[in-house]
Design an enzyme around this catalytic site. Structure first.
Site, PDB file in Angstrom:
ATOM      1  N   HIS A  35       0.847  -1.188   0.000  1.00 53.55           N
ATOM      2  CA  HIS A  35       0.000   0.000   0.000  1.00 53.55           C
ATOM      3  C   HIS A  35       0.888   1.245   0.000  1.00 53.55           C
ATOM      4  CE1 HIS A  35      -3.463  -2.318   1.848  1.00 53.55           C
ATOM      5  NE2 HIS A  35      -2.475  -3.007   2.389  1.00 53.55           N
ATOM      6  N   GLU A 117       2.594  -0.744   4.329  1.00 59.24           N
ATOM      7  CA  GLU A 117       2.377   0.622   3.847  1.00 59.24           C
ATOM      8  C   GLU A 117       3.719   1.278   3.561  1.00 59.24           C
ATOM      9  OE1 GLU A 117      -0.390   2.323   3.237  1.00 59.24           O
ATOM     10  OE2 GLU A 117      -1.964   1.305   4.378  1.00 59.24           O
ATOM     11  N   HIS A 156      -2.174  -3.021  -3.611  1.00 59.59           N
ATOM     12  CA  HIS A 156      -3.539  -2.941  -3.083  1.00 59.59           C
ATOM     13  C   HIS A 156      -4.547  -2.909  -4.237  1.00 59.59           C
ATOM     14  CE1 HIS A 156      -6.277  -0.847   0.144  1.00 59.59           C
ATOM     15  NE2 HIS A 156      -6.672  -2.069  -0.122  1.00 59.59           N
ATOM     16  N   ASP A 166      -3.337   2.206  -5.049  1.00 57.21           N
ATOM     17  CA  ASP A 166      -1.980   2.161  -4.497  1.00 57.21           C
ATOM     18  C   ASP A 166      -1.323   0.797  -4.669  1.00 57.21           C
ATOM     19  OD1 ASP A 166      -4.035   1.465  -2.534  1.00 57.21           O
ATOM     20  OD2 ASP A 166      -2.497   1.466  -1.001  1.00 57.21           O
TER      21      ASP A 166
END
Length: 187
Positions: A35, A117, A156, A166
């Protein structure tokens, strides 16, 4: 870099999020979802990301945060622009990162995935340090969890098509998954 017996990454800063629950099968880790995040949108910095994942985000601090009121979300890891790693949820637990999602026709990716992330936005380049650290993290995860493989590292947008974009079109998969056919196909 390695994953401990209690499923934490060493060395990583540890900030434990409450946004997780038990996995249906803690050994069924089959995919890593990449992400990207920046809060507020377009602004870099970790503070608000930590606050969001720890349920302490002041939604009055920025107009864009209003839609995050009551949201409970966390990835397993965050890699900041300098390449430093923060872990919020142990890998044997289901972090709430992918939302409504499907991978290889199997719904509920949070049940069997690890969420990573990257601090940033899908319309700007990521840093060399982030790519290097992401590759190191992936190597450590694949050593610890044998069901994970380079072709099981996805964006993602691949598990939530039409809903998410993303890590973005500018993400260079070749810098993370060298020698993997899936990286070539994404470029």
């Amino acid at each position: 870099m390695h994953v401990t017996d209690d499923h934490w990454l060493i060395p990583a800063k540890r900030l434990e999020s409450p946004n997780w629950n038990e996995r249906p099968d803690p050994d069924a880790l089959e995919v890593v979802v990449v992400h990207c995040i920046c809060l507020p949108p377009g602004e870099l910095g970790e503070r608000y990301i930590h606050d969001l994942f720890l349920n302490r985000l002041d939604t009055r601090a920025h107009p864009s945060f209003a839609s995050l009121e009551g949201v409970r979300v966390a990835s397993h890891l965050l890699i900041n622009r300098r390449g430093a790693v923060t872990q919020y949820v142990s890998f044997d637990r289901r972090a709430w990162h992918a939302g409504e999602s499907v991978w290889r026709r199997r719904p509920g990716c949070n049940d069997y995935s690890i969420g990573i992330e990257l601090e940033g936005a899908d319309d700007r380049p990521f840093t060399d340090r982030q790519y290097r650290k992401l590759r190191q993290v992936l190597e450590a995860l694949m050593r610890r969890y044998p069901r994970l493989s380079p072709d099981a590292v996805v964006g993602h947008y691949e598990v939530a098509p039409g809903r998410k974009t993303d890590p973005g079109a500018g993400f260079d998969w070749r810098r993370v998954l060298l020698g993997d056919a899936s990286a070539e196909a994404r470029s």
